[in-house]
Scaffold this motif. Structure first.
Motif, short mmCIF file in Angstrom:
data_model
loop_
_atom_site.label_atom_id
_atom_site.label_comp_id
_atom_site.label_asym_id
_atom_site.label_seq_id
_atom_site.Cartn_x
_atom_site.Cartn_y
_atom_site.Cartn_z
N ARG A 48 -0.13 -0.18 -1.11
CA ARG A 48 -1.57 -0.38 -0.87
C ARG A 48 -2.02 -1.80 -1.21
O ARG A 48 -3.11 -2.00 -1.76
N ARG A 84 3.44 -1.10 7.82
CA ARG A 84 2.61 0.08 7.60
C ARG A 84 3.27 1.02 6.58
O ARG A 84 2.63 1.57 5.69
N ASP A 133 -6.00 7.87 4.81
CA ASP A 133 -4.89 7.06 5.30
C ASP A 133 -5.23 6.47 6.67
O ASP A 133 -4.98 5.30 6.95
N TYR A 134 -5.81 7.29 7.53
CA TYR A 134 -6.17 6.82 8.88
C TYR A 134 -7.16 5.66 8.79
O TYR A 134 -6.99 4.63 9.45
N GLN A 135 -8.19 5.82 7.96
CA GLN A 135 -9.21 4.78 7.86
C GLN A 135 -8.65 3.49 7.26
O GLN A 135 -9.09 2.41 7.61
N THR A 136 -7.70 3.63 6.35
CA THR A 136 -7.19 2.43 5.66
C THR A 136 -6.02 1.77 6.37
O THR A 136 -5.62 0.68 5.99
N THR A 137 -5.49 2.41 7.41
CA THR A 137 -4.34 1.80 8.10
C THR A 137 -4.54 1.62 9.60
O THR A 137 -3.68 1.05 10.26
N LYS A 138 -5.67 2.07 10.13
CA LYS A 138 -5.82 2.05 11.59
C LYS A 138 -5.81 0.64 12.17
O LYS A 138 -5.42 0.45 13.32
N PHE A 198 1.60 11.17 5.75
CA PHE A 198 1.18 9.96 6.46
C PHE A 198 2.13 9.58 7.60
O PHE A 198 1.74 8.96 8.56
#
Lengths: 88, 219
Positions: free
Chosen positions: B47, B40, A55-60, B161
């Motif tokens: 996605r 977000r 999640d971090y890599q795909t939303t940072k 998340f």
């Protein structure tokens, strides 16, 4: 002595720090001496880390586009028009 | 020149009350504050960036449309999250087919190739083969999440998340605390069952758990 079946259902809540203090302590003490439950705990923790890393890599770098607010303004303006019909 | 923000220090809930009084600048302030969060939030469900923007805008339109019904019952962000969550779930209902990949199918080379910990987010190793596997693993995660029931997927997204507490999740989802606890437990177990090769690899490597995030609530 905590019942193993109970421990397994509480492991998620322990991971999330959602157990009352006494209950959390009892579960943690059980994990110290029960390999199976400790393994279960570690597996759930590893799944959390995998998902969070992903999640971090795909939303940072995720940010709304520069035209976001302008487009929203247009949609609100259209919405305010008399006899407005939302798109089907 | 940047537009002046008249409501810079006004709490969210009061902004909604201002909006009820016909002050559209209050709405602009809400959008400014929460557009990043809402895009977000939606992206984590669907996605798909364009779709996430579209749904998040729909969320703001709903807020505007039903502004006269607003009452301060809970935190504003809870209300916004609830609206966005329902819109995202509506979107899932429209999509009838979910493709679930064979999660346990390994890439060529077997289990040695599936070292997710070092691959995920390892920007110092731009090996093309690793990038390919990184992308593959990411796709598998995405599809596995999609294969969960909407309820289980939602609790995982909100908990993992966004970092919401069980109580906050219960408020957003309109569920009891006990239900949230059970759903999260089951959702995690379903994910665990589908990533058995990855977990075996973690045990083989004696992987130390770590997290790339410090506070999900700031995201």
């Amino acid at each position: 002595m905590v019942d193993k079946a109970i421990v397994l259902t509480q492991i998620s809540a322990l991971l999330d720090n959602e157990l009352p203090e006494k209950e959390a302590l009892a579960i943690k003490q059980h994990l110290l001496c029960c390999h199976r439950c400790r393994r279960e705990f570690e597996q759930l923790k590893n799944i959390d880390c995998l998902l969070n890393e992903w999640d971090y890599q795909t939303t940072k770098c995720l940010k709304p586009s520069t035209s976001y607010e302008d487009r929203l303004c247009v949609r609100i303006r259209d919405f305010k028009k008399p006899n407005h019909r939302p798109p089907s | 020149m940047a537009k002046p923000r008249y409501y810079l220090d006004t709490p969210d809930e009061e902004l909604m009350l201002e909006l009820q009084q016909g002050r559209d600048e209050a709405f602009n302030e809400i959008v400014g504050r929460y557009k990043d969060y809402s895009v977000r939030f939606c992206y984590r469900f669907v996605r798909d960036f364009e779709l996430a923007e579209d749904i998040s805008q729909e969320g703001f339109i709903r807020l505007y449309k039903f502004r006269h019904k607003y009452k301060i019952k809970a935190k504003f962000i809870t209300l916004l999250s609830k609206i966005l969550m329902n819109l995202c779930l509506d979107e899932f209902r429209k999509r009838k087919s979910y493709k679930t990949l064979e999660i346990d199918a390994l890439p060529d080379g077997g289990i040695d190739k599936l070292n997710a910990h070092s691959l995920l987010g390892d920007e110092s190793s731009p090996n093309p083969e690793q990038e390919y596997i990184q992308k593959e693993l990411g796709e598998k995660i995405k599809h596995t999440l999609n294969s969960l029931s909407p309820r289980y997927r939602t609790v995982l997204i909100l908990r993992l998340f966004h970092g919401y507490s069980y109580k906050e999740i219960a408020e957003i989802m309109g569920a009891s605390l006990n239900e949230v606890k059970i759903w999260i437990h089951r959702a995690r177990n379903q994910m665990k069952d589908k990533f058995s090769y990855y977990l075996k690899r973690c045990e083989v490597n004696g992987r130390q758990s770590h997290s790339a995030y410090s506070d999900q609530r700031t995201s």
